[in-house]
Every structure is written in structure tokens, then in C-alpha cells.
Write a protein that holds these residues in place. Sequence first.
Motif, short mmCIF file in Angstrom:
data_model
loop_
_atom_site.label_atom_id
_atom_site.label_comp_id
_atom_site.label_asym_id
_atom_site.label_seq_id
_atom_site.Cartn_x
_atom_site.Cartn_y
_atom_site.Cartn_z
N SER A 158 -4.94 3.48 5.80
CA SER A 158 -4.77 3.96 7.18
C SER A 158 -3.63 4.96 7.32
CB SER A 158 -4.55 2.78 8.12
OG SER A 158 -3.46 1.99 7.68
N GLY A 159 -2.58 4.79 6.51
CA GLY A 159 -1.47 5.73 6.59
C GLY A 159 -1.92 7.15 6.28
N ALA A 160 -2.67 7.27 5.20
CA ALA A 160 -3.19 8.58 4.81
C ALA A 160 -4.24 9.07 5.81
CB ALA A 160 -3.80 8.51 3.41
N TYR A 197 0.80 -1.23 0.00
CA TYR A 197 0.00 0.00 0.00
C TYR A 197 0.83 1.28 0.00
CZ TYR A 197 -3.32 -3.57 1.44
OH TYR A 197 -4.07 -4.70 1.51
N GLY A 198 2.15 1.14 0.04
CA GLY A 198 2.97 2.34 0.05
C GLY A 198 2.95 3.09 1.37
N THR A 199 2.53 2.44 2.42
CA THR A 199 2.54 3.05 3.75
C THR A 199 3.96 3.48 4.10
OG1 THR A 199 0.80 1.48 4.29
CG2 THR A 199 1.77 2.70 6.13
N ARG A 200 4.11 4.69 4.64
CA ARG A 200 5.45 5.26 4.84
C ARG A 200 5.83 5.30 6.32
NH1 ARG A 200 3.07 9.02 1.53
NH2 ARG A 200 3.23 10.62 3.14
N PRO A 201 7.14 5.30 6.60
CA PRO A 201 7.59 5.35 8.00
C PRO A 201 7.02 6.55 8.77
CG PRO A 201 9.43 4.84 6.56
CD PRO A 201 8.26 5.14 5.66
N GLU A 202 6.88 7.68 8.09
CA GLU A 202 6.35 8.86 8.80
C GLU A 202 4.87 8.70 9.13
OE1 GLU A 202 7.21 10.17 4.48
OE2 GLU A 202 8.04 8.78 5.94
N GLN A 203 4.17 7.83 8.36
CA GLN A 203 2.76 7.57 8.69
C GLN A 203 2.66 6.67 9.92
OE1 GLN A 203 1.62 6.16 4.77
NE2 GLN A 203 0.72 8.17 4.25
N LEU A 204 3.55 5.68 10.01
CA LEU A 204 3.64 4.91 11.25
C LEU A 204 3.99 5.83 12.41
CD1 LEU A 204 5.69 1.83 9.96
CD2 LEU A 204 3.34 1.74 10.78
N ALA A 205 4.95 6.71 12.19
CA ALA A 205 5.41 7.61 13.24
C ALA A 205 4.29 8.51 13.74
CB ALA A 205 6.58 8.46 12.73
N GLY A 220 -13.13 -0.56 9.96
CA GLY A 220 -13.96 0.17 9.01
C GLY A 220 -13.88 1.68 9.12
N PHE A 221 -12.89 2.19 9.85
CA PHE A 221 -12.76 3.65 9.96
C PHE A 221 -12.16 4.24 8.69
CE2 PHE A 221 -12.81 2.46 14.53
CZ PHE A 221 -13.97 3.15 14.86
N CYS A 222 -11.45 3.39 7.92
CA CYS A 222 -10.95 3.81 6.61
C CYS A 222 -10.86 2.55 5.75
CB CYS A 222 -9.59 4.51 6.74
SG CYS A 222 -8.30 3.49 7.44
N THR A 267 -0.02 -1.82 14.54
CA THR A 267 -1.23 -2.42 15.10
C THR A 267 -2.42 -1.48 14.92
OG1 THR A 267 0.27 -3.21 16.83
CG2 THR A 267 -2.07 -3.69 17.11
N VAL A 268 -2.17 -0.20 15.17
CA VAL A 268 -3.24 0.80 15.08
C VAL A 268 -3.67 0.98 13.62
CG1 VAL A 268 -3.80 3.23 15.43
CG2 VAL A 268 -2.45 1.99 17.14
N LEU A 269 -2.71 1.11 12.72
CA LEU A 269 -3.07 1.32 11.32
C LEU A 269 -3.92 0.16 10.80
CD1 LEU A 269 0.10 2.89 9.63
CD2 LEU A 269 -1.85 4.01 10.74
#
Lengths: 134, 389
Positions: free
Chosen positions: B310-312, B162-170, B303-305, B294-296
Motif C-alpha cells: 500500500s505504501g508504494a 514491509y518497509g513502509t516509510r513515513p513519507e508513504q503514510l504522509a 484488494g486494491f493492492c 488505517t487507509v494503507l
Amino acid sequence: MSDKPLPTIDPDSAPFWAACGEGRLDLPHCRACARPHFPPRALCPHCHEVGCDWRAAAGTGTIHTFTVARRPAHPGFKDEVPYVVALIDLDEGVRMMSNIVTDDPDAVAIGQRVEVVFDKVTDDLTMPKFQRID
Amino acid sequence: MGARDPVIVGVADTALVEGKMAAGTTPLSMQAHAAKAALDEAGLRVADVDGLLVAGAWGQPRPGNMMPIALAEYFGIRPSFADGTNIGGSSFEMFVGHAAMALRQGMCEVALILYGSDQRSARARTLGGRPTYYSLQYEVPWGQPTPLGSYAMAAQRHMHLYGTRPEQLAEVAVSAREWARLNPAAMMRDEMGIDDVLATAMIADPLRRADCCLVTDGGGAIVMTTAERAADLDGTAIDVLGFGESMSHITIGAMPDVAWHTTAAEAGARAFAMAGLTPGDIDVAEIYDSFTITVLMSLEALGFCGRGESGAFVADGRTRPGGAFPMNTNGGGLSFAHPGMYGIFLVTEAVRQLRGEAGPRQVPGARVALAHGTGGTLSSGATCILARR
């Protein structure tokens, strides 16, 4: 002797480890639905019938995902960090955890093709590990 | 409301200093103090307790670790209903559901859910502390850091797909810290930005130190009873509108889809269906944050996104104080406390928010809360939906 944690071999797992000692990666195949599964167990997790036959896998597969351990999970791995732990999708259709043997952990990527190599850890235990084949 | 509808009438957690319990405390005495505090809040006594639900890591490892009966003796009570099931940190959201069923069925009148851990004081936590029995013999001998490495594998796959990025985890860790800065009981309250998270040491790629929960002591208690009994008590009863649970695997290789939190999706869907609500109805969300990933994955599964979004979803500060989606409002396991199993604190914080008692971190007008626990290595999910009438 290894100072790493070693598998506690039980009747479900004994055929798998014994085959590794003979240089084979054997998988249990359900007698009812013919599908392989891993880890080995008394009933097929797909169709839930009891009873399986062991057959040798080709030993090739694809890296599904991985991590690079920068800190040892156990003191026995202290001299190996950083090392790669991966989930490998074997070509037979089961997923297995193992190490990717490499001098360059940062070059490991999802989707890379790998083949099994056997590491004789003790006189009684041989562990399957994987290395890249591309 | 029906007479036997389940409600939460008391919550408590153990005060910690630098993540540690007071000297002279044991996991058992910690649970006794938490129980007394939660029962006092409800206007109930220990002698009223006839349902006991507990999971943890204390006690005699083998043979048999029979926490409900050990605590029944310690408290001097004889419960008519007990549950000592351990499905990981999500056990406590599961217990809210199990207590609700027992209360409806008349198996008990006052249910007490407990947790206590001295893991920080006892220095009990390691990355490889699990034995190599059964299916763990195919995981531990390869040096998999446990449980961290399995969450790292999920994060790696999520980023790949999905291209989730480290700063999105952060951002998940930064948001938790912003909330913790409003909570005097939180262990970590220093200002922390995205760059600070990214500057922490890589532990198991792609997870860094600040992507990982704290290691603290801690304990808590939840008191539940029926709406009929609560009507005779002081204080604000919080309704349990829905709950659900699901579990699938102990080794990460057996997770149905390493990039999708299947058990959270199933537990959440069951809880929403029972409550007759949808994700859009939730005013405040308490979502298990053992690791940022875990949160993402939970946000998507609940179903929140959408899947992979989730990263975005979190990237614009949506979950921080003042954001459109208040989440982990006590600072979470990443900045408040994480005593091995965190699940009980998801519920204690949700209840405090719904009662309007959360002080500087209060979400204005919070009426409906979701608490979602994740246990093991993304192994189990348990969700409960709570509301103030």
C-alpha cells in the motif's frame, strides 16, 4: 496512591492481578485444549470450551510491536513521557500489552527479548512491566 | 431491478464553521436538521420514516444508552425497525447493509440513518478517556493513548514487515488535503506537502500529528427506501449493490494480525461477492481515514493492492485529484471533518460523487463507488458498494 487509571478488577481478572501481587505472571490454560489465552475469560477463545486452570508463565517474551507515547494518555502519565507501550508475545504463546521500562525509548525495537518486572503501584495492586534482557 | 431492491434517495451533513456546529445546536437538533434536509432532498417526510438506525456518543451513559428510542421520541415517530448497534466508526456502512436487509424483508419502507456529535464544542475528546472495565483493564493502565496508540502499533509493525516509510503514510494525508482544497466545506484547506506532514510533532511513534484525523463536531443523515418507492420520487436513486461486515476485538493485543486488517478483508470480500464486482470496477473509493495507516491497511485488505504494497500504491500521487484512483474525495477525516465517528460521511460523499454533484472535486463519470468504514482500533470493518444505474 497512584493518580493513573487503575484496572477495574472483576472476577474474571482477579486471579491474574492476585498472582502479580505474589510476583507471578499467571495465565489461564483451557482444561479442554490446554492452550493459554489472554485476557482471562470464562471460555477458551480457541476451542470455546468453558473452564481453565491458572499456571505461571516464565515471564519472558519478545516485543511484537510498540509505540512511544510522546504525549500522556492521561494526566497521571505526564511526568513519564516519552514512555514505551508495547505488545509482548510471551513464550507461552499469548500477547499482552505492557510498558517497556527503559531510559532510552528510541533504542526499543520489534523482536527484542524482554522479561517481566513487577511494579507495586499501590498496596493492593502490582502491575507487570517488562525490561530488555539482551 | 427488483421492486424491493434497496436504494439511497437522500443524504445530508451538518454545515460546520472551523469544525464546530452553530451555536445553540445539540447532537439531537443536529440530527433533526440533517434528517429534514436528507428527506427534503428525497421528497419524503419525517412521517414516512419507519426505520431508524443510529450510533453515537451522546445520551445518558448509564444505565443503558438507548439512542433509537430517544430519537423516536424526539422525532415523534414509531419505527417498525431500529438498529442502535455500535461497532465504531464503521457502524454507518453496517447500517446501510442492515437497512437494505430490512427494506428487502418488508420490515420498513423508509429507513433513516443518523449521526450527530458535539465532541469539539464539548471538548470531549482525550487520549485516555476510556474506562478500565473488562479487557480495557489490560490496556488503559499502561498509558496506551486511545485509540491512537493502537494504530501506531499497527503502523510500527507494518513498517517493520514491509518497509513502509513515513513519507508513504504522509502521502495519505497530503492526498486528502489536495481533495479538501477542492471542497469549500472542508475544515483544513491550506496547502500541505509531504515535508509539512513530516515536520508535525511525533505523537505516538511512528504517527505524527498530521497522520491523525481532525477532532470536529458533525452530523449527517442517509435516507434509504425500495427501488419501487424511489420510482415515484424525484432525484437520482443510488443502488446498494453489496455490503459486508466483520468484527474481531476491542483491545489491540487481540487483533488477529496487527499488520493486516482482517475485518476489512472479510467485509470487503463479502460486499464484492454480493455485488458481483471486483476492486477494478470501483471508480471512486471512500476509505475511513482515522489515521493514515488505517487507509494503507484498508487498501490492502480490500484488494486494491497486494499485502504490504500500500505504501508504494499511494506513493506516486495515485489517490490525489486527477490520479488513477480517486480516494477520500471530500478531504476525509484527515482534512474535511471527523466528529468521533466518521462513517456516515463516507456514504454521503460516495452518493454525491455518483450523482455527479461534487462540483470542483467531481470524479468524471463515476458510476460505482466503495465506502469502507473501520471502527474501534482496527476492530471492525464494514463495506458497501454503491452504483448509479
